[in-house]
Design a protein around this motif. Structure first.
Motif, PDB file in Angstrom:
ATOM      1  N   VAL A  19      42.245  11.122 -24.136  1.00 19.96           N
ATOM      2  CA  VAL A  19      40.898  10.544 -24.027  1.00 19.96           C
ATOM      3  C   VAL A  19      40.123  10.838 -25.301  1.00 19.96           C
ATOM      4  O   VAL A  19      39.493   9.953 -25.886  1.00 19.96           O
ATOM      5  CB  VAL A  19      40.153  11.105 -22.793  1.00 19.96           C
ATOM      6  CG1 VAL A  19      38.704  10.632 -22.776  1.00 19.96           C
ATOM      7  CG2 VAL A  19      40.858  10.717 -21.509  1.00 19.96           C
ATOM      8  N   PHE A  20      40.168  12.080 -25.743  1.00 22.99           N
ATOM      9  CA  PHE A  20      39.454  12.465 -26.963  1.00 22.99           C
ATOM     10  C   PHE A  20      39.954  11.661 -28.161  1.00 22.99           C
ATOM     11  O   PHE A  20      39.163  11.119 -28.935  1.00 22.99           O
ATOM     12  CB  PHE A  20      39.633  13.959 -27.241  1.00 22.99           C
ATOM     13  CG  PHE A  20      39.136  14.861 -26.149  1.00 22.99           C
ATOM     14  CD1 PHE A  20      38.123  14.475 -25.281  1.00 22.99           C
ATOM     15  CD2 PHE A  20      39.699  16.110 -25.975  1.00 22.99           C
ATOM     16  CE1 PHE A  20      37.669  15.321 -24.273  1.00 22.99           C
ATOM     17  CE2 PHE A  20      39.252  16.964 -24.978  1.00 22.99           C
ATOM     18  CZ  PHE A  20      38.239  16.573 -24.127  1.00 22.99           C
ATOM     19  N   ALA A  21      41.255  11.594 -28.329  1.00 20.83           N
ATOM     20  CA  ALA A  21      41.835  10.868 -29.473  1.00 20.83           C
ATOM     21  C   ALA A  21      41.469   9.392 -29.431  1.00 20.83           C
ATOM     22  O   ALA A  21      41.268   8.773 -30.477  1.00 20.83           O
ATOM     23  CB  ALA A  21      43.352  11.038 -29.492  1.00 20.83           C
ATOM     24  N   GLY A  22      41.354   8.831 -28.241  1.00 19.39           N
ATOM     25  CA  GLY A  22      41.018   7.425 -28.098  1.00 19.39           C
ATOM     26  C   GLY A  22      39.654   7.065 -28.651  1.00 19.39           C
ATOM     27  O   GLY A  22      39.396   5.902 -28.967  1.00 19.39           O
ATOM     28  N   ILE A  23      38.781   8.051 -28.780  1.00 26.05           N
ATOM     29  CA  ILE A  23      37.470   7.782 -29.364  1.00 26.05           C
ATOM     30  C   ILE A  23      37.292   8.505 -30.701  1.00 26.05           C
ATOM     31  O   ILE A  23      36.177   8.664 -31.188  1.00 26.05           O
ATOM     32  CB  ILE A  23      36.322   8.121 -28.394  1.00 26.05           C
ATOM     33  CG1 ILE A  23      36.342   9.583 -27.985  1.00 26.05           C
ATOM     34  CG2 ILE A  23      36.355   7.227 -27.184  1.00 26.05           C
ATOM     35  CD1 ILE A  23      35.106  10.001 -27.206  1.00 26.05           C
ATOM     36  N   GLY A  24      38.408   8.939 -31.270  1.00 26.56           N
ATOM     37  CA  GLY A  24      38.371   9.515 -32.616  1.00 26.56           C
ATOM     38  C   GLY A  24      38.097  10.999 -32.681  1.00 26.56           C
ATOM     39  O   GLY A  24      37.800  11.526 -33.751  1.00 26.56           O
ATOM     40  N   LEU A  25      38.193  11.698 -31.558  1.00 29.82           N
ATOM     41  CA  LEU A  25      37.985  13.140 -31.549  1.00 29.82           C
ATOM     42  C   LEU A  25      39.350  13.810 -31.668  1.00 29.82           C
ATOM     43  O   LEU A  25      40.097  13.893 -30.694  1.00 29.82           O
ATOM     44  CB  LEU A  25      37.262  13.565 -30.270  1.00 29.82           C
ATOM     45  CG  LEU A  25      35.918  12.881 -30.019  1.00 29.82           C
ATOM     46  CD1 LEU A  25      35.351  13.305 -28.670  1.00 29.82           C
ATOM     47  CD2 LEU A  25      34.945  13.145 -31.140  1.00 29.82           C
ATOM     48  N   GLY A  33      41.852  16.905 -33.930  1.00 23.36           N
ATOM     49  CA  GLY A  33      41.793  18.209 -34.576  1.00 23.36           C
ATOM     50  C   GLY A  33      41.951  19.335 -33.577  1.00 23.36           C
ATOM     51  O   GLY A  33      42.033  19.125 -32.361  1.00 23.36           O
ATOM     52  N   GLU A  34      41.984  20.517 -34.088  1.00 24.88           N
ATOM     53  CA  GLU A  34      42.252  21.718 -33.298  1.00 24.88           C
ATOM     54  C   GLU A  34      41.295  21.875 -32.116  1.00 24.88           C
ATOM     55  O   GLU A  34      41.715  22.214 -31.015  1.00 24.88           O
ATOM     56  CB  GLU A  34      42.182  22.953 -34.198  1.00 24.88           C
ATOM     57  CG  GLU A  34      42.539  24.247 -33.525  1.00 24.88           C
ATOM     58  CD  GLU A  34      44.004  24.359 -33.139  1.00 24.88           C
ATOM     59  OE1 GLU A  34      44.310  25.139 -32.216  1.00 24.88           O
ATOM     60  OE2 GLU A  34      44.833  23.670 -33.740  1.00 24.88           O
ATOM     61  N   PHE A  35      40.021  21.638 -32.332  1.00 23.50           N
ATOM     62  CA  PHE A  35      39.026  21.832 -31.272  1.00 23.50           C
ATOM     63  C   PHE A  35      39.332  20.991 -30.041  1.00 23.50           C
ATOM     64  O   PHE A  35      39.114  21.427 -28.919  1.00 23.50           O
ATOM     65  CB  PHE A  35      37.633  21.478 -31.798  1.00 23.50           C
ATOM     66  CG  PHE A  35      36.540  21.704 -30.795  1.00 23.50           C
ATOM     67  CD1 PHE A  35      35.929  22.938 -30.692  1.00 23.50           C
ATOM     68  CD2 PHE A  35      36.119  20.681 -29.957  1.00 23.50           C
ATOM     69  CE1 PHE A  35      34.925  23.157 -29.767  1.00 23.50           C
ATOM     70  CE2 PHE A  35      35.112  20.887 -29.027  1.00 23.50           C
ATOM     71  CZ  PHE A  35      34.514  22.136 -28.930  1.00 23.50           C
ATOM     72  N   TRP A  36      39.831  19.779 -30.245  1.00 28.92           N
ATOM     73  CA  TRP A  36      40.039  18.828 -29.160  1.00 28.92           C
ATOM     74  C   TRP A  36      41.407  18.945 -28.516  1.00 28.92           C
ATOM     75  O   TRP A  36      41.685  18.264 -27.548  1.00 28.92           O
ATOM     76  CB  TRP A  36      39.790  17.413 -29.666  1.00 28.92           C
ATOM     77  CG  TRP A  36      38.409  17.299 -30.204  1.00 28.92           C
ATOM     78  CD1 TRP A  36      38.042  17.278 -31.515  1.00 28.92           C
ATOM     79  CD2 TRP A  36      37.207  17.258 -29.445  1.00 28.92           C
ATOM     80  NE1 TRP A  36      36.679  17.220 -31.616  1.00 28.92           N
ATOM     81  CE2 TRP A  36      36.150  17.208 -30.350  1.00 28.92           C
ATOM     82  CE3 TRP A  36      36.918  17.268 -28.078  1.00 28.92           C
ATOM     83  CZ2 TRP A  36      34.813  17.166 -29.946  1.00 28.92           C
ATOM     84  CZ3 TRP A  36      35.599  17.217 -27.676  1.00 28.92           C
ATOM     85  CH2 TRP A  36      34.569  17.164 -28.601  1.00 28.92           C
ATOM     86  N   ARG A  37      42.256  19.810 -29.018  1.00 27.69           N
ATOM     87  CA  ARG A  37      43.588  20.001 -28.443  1.00 27.69           C
ATOM     88  C   ARG A  37      43.508  21.125 -27.421  1.00 27.69           C
ATOM     89  O   ARG A  37      43.430  22.292 -27.765  1.00 27.69           O
ATOM     90  CB  ARG A  37      44.586  20.341 -29.549  1.00 27.69           C
ATOM     91  CG  ARG A  37      46.011  20.102 -29.099  1.00 27.69           C
ATOM     92  CD  ARG A  37      46.988  20.278 -30.231  1.00 27.69           C
ATOM     93  NE  ARG A  37      47.091  21.713 -30.508  1.00 27.69           N
ATOM     94  CZ  ARG A  37      47.419  22.216 -31.671  1.00 27.69           C
ATOM     95  NH1 ARG A  37      47.657  21.444 -32.703  1.00 27.69           N
ATOM     96  NH2 ARG A  37      47.502  23.520 -31.853  1.00 27.69           N
ATOM     97  N   ALA A  96      45.695  21.559 -24.581  1.00 27.97           N
ATOM     98  CA  ALA A  96      46.944  21.988 -23.963  1.00 27.97           C
ATOM     99  C   ALA A  96      47.959  22.392 -25.023  1.00 27.97           C
ATOM    100  O   ALA A  96      47.926  21.899 -26.152  1.00 27.97           O
ATOM    101  CB  ALA A  96      47.518  20.866 -23.103  1.00 27.97           C
ATOM    102  N   GLY A  97      48.855  23.249 -24.654  1.00 30.53           N
ATOM    103  CA  GLY A  97      49.953  23.618 -25.543  1.00 30.53           C
ATOM    104  C   GLY A  97      49.564  24.698 -26.526  1.00 30.53           C
ATOM    105  O   GLY A  97      48.431  25.155 -26.565  1.00 30.53           O
ATOM    106  N   PRO A  98      50.509  25.108 -27.337  1.00 27.79           N
ATOM    107  CA  PRO A  98      50.266  26.189 -28.283  1.00 27.79           C
ATOM    108  C   PRO A  98      49.310  25.753 -29.397  1.00 27.79           C
ATOM    109  O   PRO A  98      49.278  24.603 -29.785  1.00 27.79           O
ATOM    110  CB  PRO A  98      51.653  26.496 -28.856  1.00 27.79           C
ATOM    111  CG  PRO A  98      52.448  25.274 -28.608  1.00 27.79           C
ATOM    112  CD  PRO A  98      51.873  24.613 -27.391  1.00 27.79           C
ATOM    113  N   ARG A  99      48.527  26.683 -29.858  1.00 24.18           N
ATOM    114  CA  ARG A  99      47.602  26.436 -30.961  1.00 24.18           C
ATOM    115  C   ARG A  99      48.143  27.105 -32.199  1.00 24.18           C
ATOM    116  O   ARG A  99      48.787  28.114 -32.134  1.00 24.18           O
ATOM    117  CB  ARG A  99      46.223  26.967 -30.633  1.00 24.18           C
ATOM    118  CG  ARG A  99      45.588  26.203 -29.495  1.00 24.18           C
ATOM    119  CD  ARG A  99      44.169  26.645 -29.288  1.00 24.18           C
ATOM    120  NE  ARG A  99      43.612  25.876 -28.214  1.00 24.18           N
ATOM    121  CZ  ARG A  99      42.595  25.059 -28.343  1.00 24.18           C
ATOM    122  NH1 ARG A  99      42.007  24.924 -29.503  1.00 24.18           N
ATOM    123  NH2 ARG A  99      42.152  24.371 -27.334  1.00 24.18           N
ATOM    124  N   GLY A 100      47.783  26.510 -33.332  1.00 18.63           N
ATOM    125  CA  GLY A 100      48.166  27.173 -34.566  1.00 18.63           C
ATOM    126  C   GLY A 100      48.995  26.374 -35.449  1.00 18.63           C
ATOM    127  O   GLY A 100      49.099  25.372 -35.853  1.00 18.63           O
TER     128      GLY A 100
END
Length: 75
Positions: A57-63, A65-69, A71-75
């Motif tokens: 949903v976030f990606a669909g409106i251009g959001l 990057g790390e902040f918007w991810r 689920a899953g591992p970060r880094g």
């Protein structure tokens, strides 16, 4: 959530308080996020989106990057 009038205002606010800048959205992105996120909220078969579904949903409106991810591992 804090509202700012410009990127310069965000920068001044965070620097004066020694805070890192977080993610920012335009008013248009905020409106679109609310519209998409809640568009089916009154439906009888509504269900909360999962942390795995939200980034699409976030990606669909251009959001992106790390902040918007969420689920899953970060880094």
């Amino acid at each position: 959530m804090l509202l700012f009038r410009s990127e310069e205002h965000v920068e001044g606010f965070t620097q004066s308080r020694g805070l890192p800048a977080g993610a920012t959205l335009t008013v248009e992105q905020q409106w679109e996020l609310a519209r998409v996120w809640y568009e089916d909220r009154l439906s009888a078969d509504w269900r909360r989106r999962t942390a795995e579904e939200a980034p699409a949903v976030f990606a669909g409106i251009g959001l992106t990057g790390e902040f918007w991810r969420l689920a899953g591992p970060r880094g």
